[in-house]
Design a protein around this motif. Structure first.
Motif, PDB file in Angstrom:
ATOM      1  N   GLY A   1       2.308  10.912   4.043  1.00  0.00           N
ATOM      2  CA  GLY A   1       3.436  10.273   4.716  1.00  0.00           C
ATOM      3  C   GLY A   1       4.240  11.229   5.564  1.00  0.00           C
ATOM      4  N   PRO A   2       5.274  10.724   6.211  1.00  0.00           N
ATOM      5  CA  PRO A   2       5.663   9.305   6.266  1.00  0.00           C
ATOM      6  C   PRO A   2       4.800   8.531   7.251  1.00  0.00           C
ATOM      7  CG  PRO A   2       7.158  10.593   7.610  1.00  0.00           C
ATOM      8  CD  PRO A   2       6.213  11.584   6.981  1.00  0.00           C
ATOM      9  N   THR A   3       4.955   7.218   7.250  1.00  0.00           N
ATOM     10  CA  THR A   3       4.238   6.347   8.175  1.00  0.00           C
ATOM     11  C   THR A   3       5.214   5.796   9.212  1.00  0.00           C
ATOM     12  OG1 THR A   3       2.560   5.710   6.560  1.00  0.00           O
ATOM     13  CG2 THR A   3       2.930   4.212   8.402  1.00  0.00           C
ATOM     14  N   GLN A   4       4.812   5.864  10.466  1.00  0.00           N
ATOM     15  CA  GLN A   4       5.617   5.288  11.542  1.00  0.00           C
ATOM     16  C   GLN A   4       4.701   4.470  12.441  1.00  0.00           C
ATOM     17  OE1 GLN A   4       8.807   7.513  13.652  1.00  0.00           O
ATOM     18  NE2 GLN A   4       7.620   7.159  15.500  1.00  0.00           N
ATOM     19  N   VAL A   5       5.038   3.211  12.599  1.00  0.00           N
ATOM     20  CA  VAL A   5       4.283   2.306  13.457  1.00  0.00           C
ATOM     21  C   VAL A   5       5.219   1.833  14.565  1.00  0.00           C
ATOM     22  CG1 VAL A   5       2.936   0.199  13.599  1.00  0.00           C
ATOM     23  CG2 VAL A   5       2.863   1.580  11.518  1.00  0.00           C
ATOM     24  N   THR A   6       4.779   2.000  15.803  1.00  0.00           N
ATOM     25  CA  THR A   6       5.579   1.595  16.961  1.00  0.00           C
ATOM     26  C   THR A   6       4.826   0.516  17.726  1.00  0.00           C
ATOM     27  OG1 THR A   6       6.519   3.820  17.133  1.00  0.00           O
ATOM     28  CG2 THR A   6       6.738   2.380  19.052  1.00  0.00           C
TER      29      THR A   6
ATOM     30  N   HIS B   1       0.786  -1.234   0.000  1.00  0.00           N
ATOM     31  CA  HIS B   1       0.000   0.000   0.000  1.00  0.00           C
ATOM     32  C   HIS B   1       0.821   1.290   0.000  1.00  0.00           C
ATOM     33  CE1 HIS B   1      -3.341  -2.677   0.939  1.00  0.00           C
ATOM     34  NE2 HIS B   1      -2.706  -3.098   2.025  1.00  0.00           N
ATOM     35  N   SER B   2       2.054   1.276   0.464  1.00  0.00           N
ATOM     36  CA  SER B   2       2.725   2.549   0.770  1.00  0.00           C
ATOM     37  C   SER B   2       3.377   3.219  -0.424  1.00  0.00           C
ATOM     38  CB  SER B   2       3.792   2.316   1.849  1.00  0.00           C
ATOM     39  OG  SER B   2       4.873   1.570   1.331  1.00  0.00           O
ATOM     40  N   GLN B   3       3.787   2.431  -1.436  1.00  0.00           N
ATOM     41  CA  GLN B   3       4.590   2.963  -2.548  1.00  0.00           C
ATOM     42  C   GLN B   3       5.864   3.633  -2.033  1.00  0.00           C
ATOM     43  OE1 GLN B   3       2.367   5.263  -5.412  1.00  0.00           O
ATOM     44  NE2 GLN B   3       0.523   3.993  -5.199  1.00  0.00           N
ATOM     45  N   ALA B   4       6.427   3.075  -0.972  1.00  0.00           N
ATOM     46  CA  ALA B   4       7.639   3.645  -0.383  1.00  0.00           C
ATOM     47  C   ALA B   4       8.864   3.166  -1.144  1.00  0.00           C
ATOM     48  CB  ALA B   4       7.742   3.240   1.093  1.00  0.00           C
ATOM     49  N   THR B   5       9.962   3.898  -0.962  1.00  0.00           N
ATOM     50  CA  THR B   5      11.236   3.522  -1.575  1.00  0.00           C
ATOM     51  C   THR B   5      12.221   2.972  -0.548  1.00  0.00           C
ATOM     52  OG1 THR B   5      12.050   5.793  -1.323  1.00  0.00           O
ATOM     53  CG2 THR B   5      10.966   5.227  -3.396  1.00  0.00           C
ATOM     54  N   THR B   6      12.046   3.327   0.706  1.00  0.00           N
ATOM     55  CA  THR B   6      12.917   2.810   1.760  1.00  0.00           C
ATOM     56  C   THR B   6      12.088   2.536   3.019  1.00  0.00           C
ATOM     57  OG1 THR B   6      13.465   5.036   2.545  1.00  0.00           O
ATOM     58  CG2 THR B   6      14.977   4.015   0.940  1.00  0.00           C
ATOM     59  N   ILE B   7      12.533   1.555   3.770  1.00  0.00           N
ATOM     60  CA  ILE B   7      11.925   1.215   5.051  1.00  0.00           C
ATOM     61  C   ILE B   7      13.041   1.111   6.077  1.00  0.00           C
ATOM     62  CG2 ILE B   7      10.644  -0.536   6.356  1.00  0.00           C
ATOM     63  CD1 ILE B   7       9.195  -1.295   3.860  1.00  0.00           C
ATOM     64  N   LYS B   8      12.772   1.638   7.267  1.00  0.00           N
ATOM     65  CA  LYS B   8      13.736   1.549   8.360  1.00  0.00           C
ATOM     66  C   LYS B   8      13.104   0.781   9.520  1.00  0.00           C
ATOM     67  CE  LYS B   8      16.156   5.839   7.185  1.00  0.00           C
ATOM     68  NZ  LYS B   8      16.590   7.172   7.667  1.00  0.00           N
ATOM     69  N   ILE B   9      13.847  -0.173  10.041  1.00  0.00           N
ATOM     70  CA  ILE B   9      13.381  -1.007  11.154  1.00  0.00           C
ATOM     71  C   ILE B   9      14.300  -0.756  12.345  1.00  0.00           C
ATOM     72  CG2 ILE B   9      12.832  -3.339  11.913  1.00  0.00           C
ATOM     73  CD1 ILE B   9      12.756  -4.158   8.963  1.00  0.00           C
TER      74      ILE B   9
ATOM     75  N   ARG C   1      10.003  -0.205  16.000  1.00  0.00           N
ATOM     76  CA  ARG C   1       9.523   0.954  15.233  1.00  0.00           C
ATOM     77  C   ARG C   1       9.892   0.777  13.765  1.00  0.00           C
ATOM     78  NH1 ARG C   1      12.301   4.507  17.414  1.00  0.00           N
ATOM     79  NH2 ARG C   1      13.612   5.373  15.778  1.00  0.00           N
ATOM     80  N   ILE C   2       8.886   0.848  12.912  1.00  0.00           N
ATOM     81  CA  ILE C   2       9.071   0.688  11.468  1.00  0.00           C
ATOM     82  C   ILE C   2       8.540   1.943  10.781  1.00  0.00           C
ATOM     83  CG2 ILE C   2       8.423  -0.645   9.434  1.00  0.00           C
ATOM     84  CD1 ILE C   2       8.364  -3.109  11.109  1.00  0.00           C
ATOM     85  N   THR C   3       9.375   2.572   9.989  1.00  0.00           N
ATOM     86  CA  THR C   3       8.993   3.794   9.270  1.00  0.00           C
ATOM     87  C   THR C   3       9.224   3.591   7.785  1.00  0.00           C
ATOM     88  OG1 THR C   3      11.207   4.769   9.487  1.00  0.00           O
ATOM     89  CG2 THR C   3       9.647   5.202  11.255  1.00  0.00           C
ATOM     90  N   ASP C   4       8.420   4.266   6.983  1.00  0.00           N
ATOM     91  CA  ASP C   4       8.627   4.265   5.533  1.00  0.00           C
ATOM     92  C   ASP C   4       8.338   5.650   4.993  1.00  0.00           C
ATOM     93  OD1 ASP C   4       5.821   4.571   4.477  1.00  0.00           O
ATOM     94  OD2 ASP C   4       5.512   2.691   5.521  1.00  0.00           O
ATOM     95  N   ASP C   5       8.819   5.929   3.799  1.00  0.00           N
ATOM     96  CA  ASP C   5       8.644   7.245   3.172  1.00  0.00           C
ATOM     97  C   ASP C   5       7.552   7.209   2.117  1.00  0.00           C
ATOM     98  OD1 ASP C   5       9.892   5.630   1.360  1.00  0.00           O
ATOM     99  OD2 ASP C   5      11.491   7.042   0.826  1.00  0.00           O
ATOM    100  N   GLY C   6       6.513   6.422   2.374  1.00  0.00           N
ATOM    101  CA  GLY C   6       5.448   6.247   1.399  1.00  0.00           C
ATOM    102  C   GLY C   6       4.358   7.291   1.484  1.00  0.00           C
ATOM    103  N   LEU C   7       3.181   6.906   1.002  1.00  0.00           N
ATOM    104  CA  LEU C   7       2.064   7.840   0.857  1.00  0.00           C
ATOM    105  C   LEU C   7       1.338   8.127   2.167  1.00  0.00           C
ATOM    106  CD1 LEU C   7       0.488   6.427  -2.424  1.00  0.00           C
ATOM    107  CD2 LEU C   7       2.090   8.329  -2.182  1.00  0.00           C
ATOM    108  N   GLY C   8       1.518   7.294   3.188  1.00  0.00           N
ATOM    109  CA  GLY C   8       0.819   7.506   4.457  1.00  0.00           C
ATOM    110  C   GLY C   8      -0.639   7.106   4.362  1.00  0.00           C
ATOM    111  N   GLY C   9      -1.406   7.572   5.326  1.00  0.00           N
ATOM    112  CA  GLY C   9      -2.833   7.291   5.347  1.00  0.00           C
ATOM    113  C   GLY C   9      -3.205   5.910   5.838  1.00  0.00           C
TER     114      GLY C   9
END
Length: 443
Positions: free
Chosen positions: A428-433, A369-377, A389-397
């Motif tokens: 974005g970005p999306t961050q889930v903790t 869903h995110s269309q992100a280019t990078t993910i950080k764990i 904590r997982i973050t991505d630089d995608g579309l958010g929402g």
């Protein structure tokens, strides 16, 4: 950047202040009225030297306590508090868990909490009245001075009229004794005071409502013990439902996958046996070889599916620790993923399994869903908690209510008293903790 005062939140704060004040006045009013009535009925013998005697004061306290006990025993305190709870839920978004049923009368803990709120609501209500009456109502009135002055203050020459008072927050008497307007140019000072009061009104109202909200949370909830019991019952139900769903999914996967392949394998081997015959020359060697080859392929496919099922129950990579398991996930992620792990104390296997599956689900969601280019764990240990904590630089929402798997993660995390926080603004970005105890069962 300051906003206009008449926002939706400001209107809801005003509505809460106005609607809840009459609902909570009966508590202190009843106690005060009974006390005053008893003092008047007893008369002068209870008064010494013009001041109330100690006996009169003790009687007043006793009457107040008896009144509170009566309201708790009859359930009146609960009824009045229930209206406040509904108002707090609809207007402030403060949705409290339901209160446990009332079994004991005088031993009703939530009922005494409601009574305490009704008593403490009096000073809180006075502050809310001050905020609404002075900053909102008086502020609006002050804005009108330049508009009605010339119509109502026109008079003959030589007639001197008294100055008109202007109510401000600094006039505690509410009579405008410190600020008066005697001329038309002075009305613009009243207008400016009204503008300042209206601009400050939302912040003042928000502050007094925040104090009331704190009282609502602390006194109108089910109580710490009852809340803990409710949480345990809910997490137990979630654990049972989750286990039942996993068993159904495992049964379905076995039936639709490995079981069918093994049945096909047995059928192919049986047909190959017939082609080979019981003894002598083989009537159809090519067909027998083809059937044995198909059986061999089915056997390999069944093994792959069984490995996948076993990995879904407990990934073997977790035997080496959560760090290696997350590194394997990051290496196979559809989106390039960076991993940083700082966990000096290894969690229990149950916690490691939950953290692993949370990370796997979040990476799968990001890929879909995110269309992100990078993910950080990032995974760290702080204050006895495992924080993923997982973050991505995608579309958010990202929204748990839209069936993206996040609601299932929240349920799985809640089983061990964990917590799931999602920050995913549109764009974005999306961050889930995900926060988990290091040991399953720790509160």
């Amino acid at each position: 950047m300051p906003k206009l005062p008449f926002t939706g939140r400001a209107r809801r704060d005003i509505a809460f202040c106005v609607l809840t004040l009459p609902l909570t006045l009966p508590g202190p009013v009843v106690g005060f009225a009974v006390t005053i009535g008893l003092a008047q009925a007893v008369g002068p013998p209870w008064v010494a030297g013009g001041n109330p005697s100690w006996l009169a004061l003790l009687t007043a306290v006793a009457v107040a306590v008896l009144t509170a006990a009566l309201m708790v025993a009859t359930g009146a305190a609960r009824v009045l508090a229930a209206a406040t709870r509904r108002a707090a839920g609809r207007l402030l978004g403060e949705h409290l868990p339901p209160l446990p049923p009332r079994h004991a009368r005088l031993g009703d803990g939530p009922g005494w909490g409601a009574m305490a709120y009704l008593m403490l609501k009096l000073p809180a209500g006075l502050a809310e009245c001050y905020a609404v009456g002075i900053f909102w109502v008086a502020g609006l009135v002050d804005l009108t001075y330049p508009f009605w002055w010339l119509s109502f203050r026109n008079h003959s020459l030589g007639v001197r009229l008294n100055p008109v008072p202007v109510i401000t927050p600094f006039d505690w008497s509410g009579t405008g004794g410190h600020f008066r307007v005697a001329t038309f140019p002075g009305t613009f000072a009243a207008f400016g005071a009204g503008v300042g009061m209206l601009l400050a009104a939302p912040w003042v109202t928000r502050a007094v409502v925040a104090a009331d909200r704190w009282l609502v949370r602390g006194l109108l909830g089910p109580g710490r013990t009852a809340q803990r019991l409710q949480d345990l019952e809910q997490t137990r139900a979630l654990a049972v439902d989750d286990a039942a769903a996993r068993l159904r999914r495992l049964e379905r996967d076995l039936h639709d996958g490995a079981q069918i392949r093994l049945a096909t394998l047995a059928m192919n081997l049986g047909m190959a046996r017939k082609k080979l015959g019981d003894q002598g020359a083989v009537p159809d060697l090519a067909a027998a070889r083809e059937l044995v080859g198909a059986a061999h392929g089915n056997a390999k496919d069944a093994l792959v599916e069984l490995r996948e099922l076993a990995r879904g129950i407990h990934p073997p990579v977790l035997d080496n620790g959560l760090t290696d398991a997350l590194a394997s996930l990051a290496a196979t992620s559809a989106i390039p993923a960076e991993l940083a792990v700082t966990v000096p104390v290894r969690p229990t296997p149950a916690i490691e399994t939950i953290a692993y599956f949370c990370a796997a689900e979040l990476l799968a969601n990001a890929a879909k869903h995110s269309q992100a280019t990078t993910i950080k764990i990032f995974i760290t240990e702080r204050a006895g908690l495992l924080a993923l904590r997982i973050t991505d630089d995608g579309l958010g929402g990202a929204d748990p209510s839209r069936g993206s798997g996040l609601s299932g993660l929240a349920q799985r995390v809640a089983v061990v008293d964990g917590r799931l926080d999602i920050a995913s603004p549109p764009g974005g970005p999306t961050q889930v903790t995900v926060e988990l105890p290091l040991r399953a069962g720790n509160p």
